[in-house]
Design a protein around this motif. Structure first.
Motif, PDB file in Angstrom:
ATOM      1  N   PHE A 240      32.486  30.969  49.371  1.00  0.00           N
ATOM      2  CA  PHE A 240      31.220  30.003  50.285  1.00  0.00           C
ATOM      3  C   PHE A 240      32.231  28.478  50.285  1.00  0.00           C
ATOM      4  O   PHE A 240      32.259  27.253  50.552  1.00  0.00           O
ATOM      5  CB  PHE A 240      30.287  29.282  48.765  1.00  0.00           C
ATOM      6  CG  PHE A 240      29.655  30.811  48.536  1.00  0.00           C
ATOM      7  CD1 PHE A 240      29.076  31.831  49.303  1.00  0.00           C
ATOM      8  CD2 PHE A 240      29.562  31.197  47.277  1.00  0.00           C
ATOM      9  CE1 PHE A 240      28.200  32.857  48.854  1.00  0.00           C
ATOM     10  CE2 PHE A 240      28.719  32.285  46.997  1.00  0.00           C
ATOM     11  CZ  PHE A 240      28.154  33.327  47.465  1.00  0.00           C
TER      12      PHE A 240
ATOM     13  N   LEU B 217      27.114  37.596  56.032  1.00  0.00           N
ATOM     14  CA  LEU B 217      26.176  37.184  54.791  1.00  0.00           C
ATOM     15  C   LEU B 217      25.346  38.476  55.397  1.00  0.00           C
ATOM     16  O   LEU B 217      24.943  38.881  53.458  1.00  0.00           O
ATOM     17  CB  LEU B 217      25.048  36.287  55.480  1.00  0.00           C
ATOM     18  CG  LEU B 217      23.254  36.104  54.714  1.00  0.00           C
ATOM     19  CD1 LEU B 217      23.662  36.163  53.064  1.00  0.00           C
ATOM     20  CD2 LEU B 217      22.836  34.656  55.106  1.00  0.00           C
TER      21      LEU B 217
ATOM     22  N   TYR C 274      24.480  29.949  51.735  1.00  0.00           N
ATOM     23  CA  TYR C 274      24.974  30.461  53.164  1.00  0.00           C
ATOM     24  C   TYR C 274      23.293  29.416  53.405  1.00  0.00           C
ATOM     25  O   TYR C 274      23.973  28.906  54.731  1.00  0.00           O
ATOM     26  CB  TYR C 274      24.895  31.926  53.564  1.00  0.00           C
ATOM     27  CG  TYR C 274      25.656  32.544  53.672  1.00  0.00           C
ATOM     28  CD1 TYR C 274      26.865  32.426  54.529  1.00  0.00           C
ATOM     29  CD2 TYR C 274      25.992  33.437  52.512  1.00  0.00           C
ATOM     30  CE1 TYR C 274      27.898  32.887  54.276  1.00  0.00           C
ATOM     31  CE2 TYR C 274      27.456  34.330  52.478  1.00  0.00           C
ATOM     32  CZ  TYR C 274      28.582  34.011  52.932  1.00  0.00           C
ATOM     33  OH  TYR C 274      29.911  34.561  52.917  1.00  0.00           O
TER      34      TYR C 274
ATOM     35  N   GLU D  56      29.400  33.399  59.698  1.00  0.00           N
ATOM     36  CA  GLU D  56      28.451  33.244  58.156  1.00  0.00           C
ATOM     37  C   GLU D  56      27.676  34.103  58.232  1.00  0.00           C
ATOM     38  O   GLU D  56      27.893  34.873  57.213  1.00  0.00           O
ATOM     39  CB  GLU D  56      28.748  31.521  58.116  1.00  0.00           C
ATOM     40  CG  GLU D  56      30.009  31.350  57.912  1.00  0.00           C
ATOM     41  CD  GLU D  56      31.327  32.319  57.033  1.00  0.00           C
ATOM     42  OE1 GLU D  56      30.658  32.601  56.103  1.00  0.00           O
ATOM     43  OE2 GLU D  56      32.530  31.723  56.796  1.00  0.00           O
ATOM     44  N   LEU D  57      26.993  34.280  59.206  1.00  0.00           N
ATOM     45  CA  LEU D  57      25.221  35.332  59.045  1.00  0.00           C
ATOM     46  C   LEU D  57      25.899  36.687  59.346  1.00  0.00           C
ATOM     47  O   LEU D  57      25.558  37.191  58.562  1.00  0.00           O
ATOM     48  CB  LEU D  57      24.634  33.874  60.227  1.00  0.00           C
ATOM     49  CG  LEU D  57      24.139  33.128  60.167  1.00  0.00           C
ATOM     50  CD1 LEU D  57      23.117  33.054  61.507  1.00  0.00           C
ATOM     51  CD2 LEU D  57      22.903  33.744  58.922  1.00  0.00           C
TER      52      LEU D  57
END
Length: 205
Positions: free
Chosen positions: A78, A51, A20, A47-48
């Motif tokens: 990913f 994560l 990430y 995406e954060l």
């Protein structure tokens, strides 16, 4: 938890942070070059969120360590490393596409708030959740991803990104099927699945 399981958990979470981080640094560089690219920033935010939950998730009761499942889950998790994040063709105006992404984010956040720490990259049983968006879809987070990523694609279109997302969505379907093979062992999930028909694409799958 055995020593090998503990090492596996640590390695998976460190790998997630590394992958990430590579993506976020590249995406923020592109956004710095063109701050009008709201869709790219929204993809980074999405995406954060993933994560943060992947790193903080609790250790599941049961996890699918089948090698094929692990490879598919990592590729799907990913996928963005294969994305072309430079500007593409605008099939939709940036603001309209950003609206789609925000809708996808709202779905994701709502579902993830319902899950709390019952979230992860590999298929597993971390407890059965039936509240929030889970009343309508068995895997609403995937639907949120679908809407968010579709919004990004429509404002940053390119053959490479289209191919990446088609492969990703096929992999996501595989992940859902593998996850349900684990979850269906739980009587509570079997009862829940009988009530909620669709997995993550309403009317389709």
């Amino acid at each position: 938890m055995t020593r090998d399981q503990l090492i596996g958990e640590i390695v998976m979470r460190l790998l997630a942070v590394l992958m990430y981080s590579v993506f976020v640094s590249s995406a923020l560089y592109q956004f710095h070059k063109d701050p009008s690219r709201i869709t790219l920033l929204l993809l980074v935010i999405s995406e954060l969120l993933t994560l943060g939950l992947a790193v903080c998730t609790r250790v599941p009761r049961e996890r699918d360590w089948n090698p094929v499942t692990v490879v598919v889950s990592l590729c799907a998790g990913f996928y963005f490393l294969a994305f072309r994040i430079e500007p593409g063709v605008h099939l939709l105006p940036e603001t309209v596409a950003a609206g789609l992404q925000i809708a996808g984010l709202v779905i994701q956040v709502s579902a993830k708030l319902s899950l709390r720490r019952s979230f992860g990259i590999l298929p597993a049983n971390r407890g059965v959740v039936v509240s929030g968006p889970y009343r309508f879809l068995r895997h609403p987070i995937y639907f949120g991803y679908f809407v968010n990523q579709g919004g990004f694609l429509l404002s940053n279109f390119g053959i490479r990104n289209l191919v990446v997302l088609l492969i990703l969505w096929a992999l996501q379907m595989f992940r859902v099927v593998r996850e349900e093979r684990v979850l269906v062992k739980d009587a509570r999930y079997r009862e829940y699945a009988a009530r909620v028909r669709y997995r993550f694409i309403p009317g389709v799958f």
